[in-house]
Scaffold this active site. Structure first.
Site, mmCIF file in Angstrom:
data_model
loop_
_atom_site.group_PDB
_atom_site.id
_atom_site.type_symbol
_atom_site.label_atom_id
_atom_site.label_comp_id
_atom_site.label_asym_id
_atom_site.label_seq_id
_atom_site.Cartn_x
_atom_site.Cartn_y
_atom_site.Cartn_z
ATOM 1 N N ARG A 1 -72.689 31.813 55.231
ATOM 2 C CA ARG A 1 -73.547 30.845 54.538
ATOM 3 C C ARG A 1 -74.118 31.431 53.245
ATOM 4 N NH1 ARG A 1 -77.086 30.623 59.855
ATOM 5 N NH2 ARG A 1 -75.002 31.180 60.602
ATOM 6 N N LYS B 1 -71.402 44.176 64.406
ATOM 7 C CA LYS B 1 -70.817 43.484 65.554
ATOM 8 C C LYS B 1 -70.440 44.489 66.646
ATOM 9 C CE LYS B 1 -68.637 39.718 62.927
ATOM 10 N NZ LYS B 1 -69.221 38.562 63.641
#
Length: 487
Positions: free
Chosen positions: A344, A270
């Site tokens: 996920r 990130k």
């Protein structure tokens, strides 16, 4: 802090009384009664515009008369006869902010003067007790000189429905717990710390707790979950807590929380700006912990199983790389195109593990996608479901709890965005409909039971100067489970 009920102002014993004042309509009965004992002073203040009764405006009256000896905090409720949920929350926030600073141990709030649109008296009492208690949350942290603790010991609310009061207070306790976990830094709140919290909750409330370590998950074939924590020195856990308030053998309702205790993005690193806020990537897990605490206090007659998929997503020589293919517990393979789409990956194996409980319903909660923040902002959590009954029950719980959700599409046509040349499924679906394709990914692992997914990326915390966990959606989840218990 204790919260209790009183039936009328004329008999209540308190160090401070809180009364509501509208800007241009008739005074509520309780405020009118006070006005008479203060020789019309409240009305005079309003007429003279010294205290106009604007929404969330406050004024402390330390003066006393022979007929009424307690100080009074006046709180404005504006010109509308009934407030919206947002207005009522603003008013209760103003009350908490004021009385935290005052030297009074017992405060009586004449909440019969507060009406919220489309809500019953009992529902208003629940929300006021919840919101007032939530207003006293303070992060128990690491400052050398922490702020002075408020002197208040007891809040008295006007009413007679003990169950409505208890529901609001228990929800606030769960919200406090979720916020505390969420606000802890990543060097403290690790997957192991969450495992220890589950053990503590089990000891406190006699829950059954099972902690699946990496060896057990490996034996079960949960390579997708394990791939996320591979780059970290912190071990991953699948945490299972069982509340057994229903009939023995009755299938449970399951809550699943994403517990990424810090998310660097892994190899798909990130940007550095605001990366500190990635300690909040476990707020789904925190909300499940908070809901379990609320449920344990309320003791509804149903079985609830909480599952936490806990890992830390870090870059290292051992970390999963973009392009790697991993096998899920279900046997499906996943091409990991972006290691920052890790939520996920831990949830899909947990969703397969949950099949063994033969659940009545499953709700997973996750700070899953920035795309959901773009779509819904910080007002509504995104909701996806494969079952109309679960979706309808969550909608009803959302309305009752004033914890907003918005149903998003789960159309089959979106699934093709997850096609992979090298595996059964890719873990991202491209730039379009990012929150939808994330839910589509999860839906492939939920075909054996009724399921809903809550994307709380926009609602779980606030950033910037007001940085802090919100405690959402503890209120929604608690109300959902109570609806199931009473249904």
């Amino acid at each position: 802090m204790n919260t209790a009920l009183f039936d009328r102002l004329s008999t209540v014993q308190a160090d401070l009384v809180v009364a509501f004042v509208p800007s241009d309509s008739e005074l509520p009965v309780s405020t009118s009664w006070l006005n008479e004992r203060l020789d019309g002073s409240i009305e005079q203040l309003r007429v003279s515009n010294v205290f106009a009764g604007k929404l969330s405006e406050t004024l402390l009256l330390p003066i006393t008369t022979q007929d009424f000896a307690q100080p009074i905090l006046l709180v404005g409720i504006g010109k509308d006869g009934a407030l919206s949920d947002a207005q009522a929350r603003k008013v209760t926030g103003a009350i908490a902010a004021q009385i935290k600073k005052l030297p009074y141990k017992t405060v009586a709030i004449a909440n019969s003067g507060l009406t919220i649109k489309n809500r019953s008296t009992e529902n208003v009492l629940t929300l006021i007790s919840q919101w007032i208690n939530e207003g006293f949350y303070e992060f128990v942290g690491f400052k050398k000189e922490p702020e002075v603790k408020p002197e208040i010991e007891t809040i008295l609310l006007e009413g007679c429905d003990e169950s409505a009061l208890s529901f609001g207070v228990a929800t606030a306790h769960g919200s406090h717990y979720a916020r505390q976990l969420g606000n802890l830094p990543g060097n403290v709140c690790t997957p192991s710390y969450l495992a220890s919290q589950a053990q503590q909750l089990g000891d406190d409330y006699n829950l059954s707790v099972d902690l699946l370590d990496e060896n057990r998950m490996d034996e079960l074939g949960m390579q997708c979950l394990l791939s996320v924590g591979r780059g970290s020195d912190q071990p991953s856990y699948l945490i299972v807590m069982e509340y057994k308030g229903g009939e023995e053998g009755d299938a449970p309702h399951v809550l699943l929380g994403k517990g990424i205790t810090f998310d660097t993005g892994g190899i798909s690193l990130k940007p550095g700006s605001k990366m500190d806020e990635m300690k909040y990537d476990m707020c789904g897990a925190a909300s499940v912990f908070g809901t379990m605490k609320s449920i344990c206090e309320l003791k509804p007659k149903l079985n609830v199983t909480a599952v936490i998929a806990a890992a830390e997503n870090m870059p290292s020589g051992r970390a999963t790389k973009p392009g790697d293919v991993v096998r899920t517990m279900s046997g499906q393979t996943v091409e990991i195109l972006n290691t920052d789409a890790e939520g996920r990956l831990v949830l899909c194996d947990a969703l397969t593990y949950i099949e063994r409980f033969e659940p009545k319903s499953v709700v997973d909660v996750a700070t899953l996608t920035g795309a959901c923040v773009v779509a819904l902002g910080s007002v509504n959590s995104g909701m996806y479901s494969n079952n109309d009954t679960v979706a309808a029950d969550l909608h009803e719980a959302s309305k009752v709890s004033a914890d907003k959700i918005w149903q998003m599409p789960l159309d089959e046509e979106y699934q093709q965005q997850l096609d992979s040349n090298f595996a059964d499924i890719a873990n991202i679906g491209g730039p379009e409909a990012g929150s939808v394709t994330a839910a589509c990914f999860l839906s492939r692992f939920t075909k054996s039971y009724p399921w809903a997914h809550l994307d709380i990326a926009g609602t779980a915390w606030s950033g910037g100067a007001a940085k802090g966990a919100s405690g959402r959606p503890v209120a929604l989840l608690t109300q959902y489970l109570l609806l199931k218990a009473n249904g």
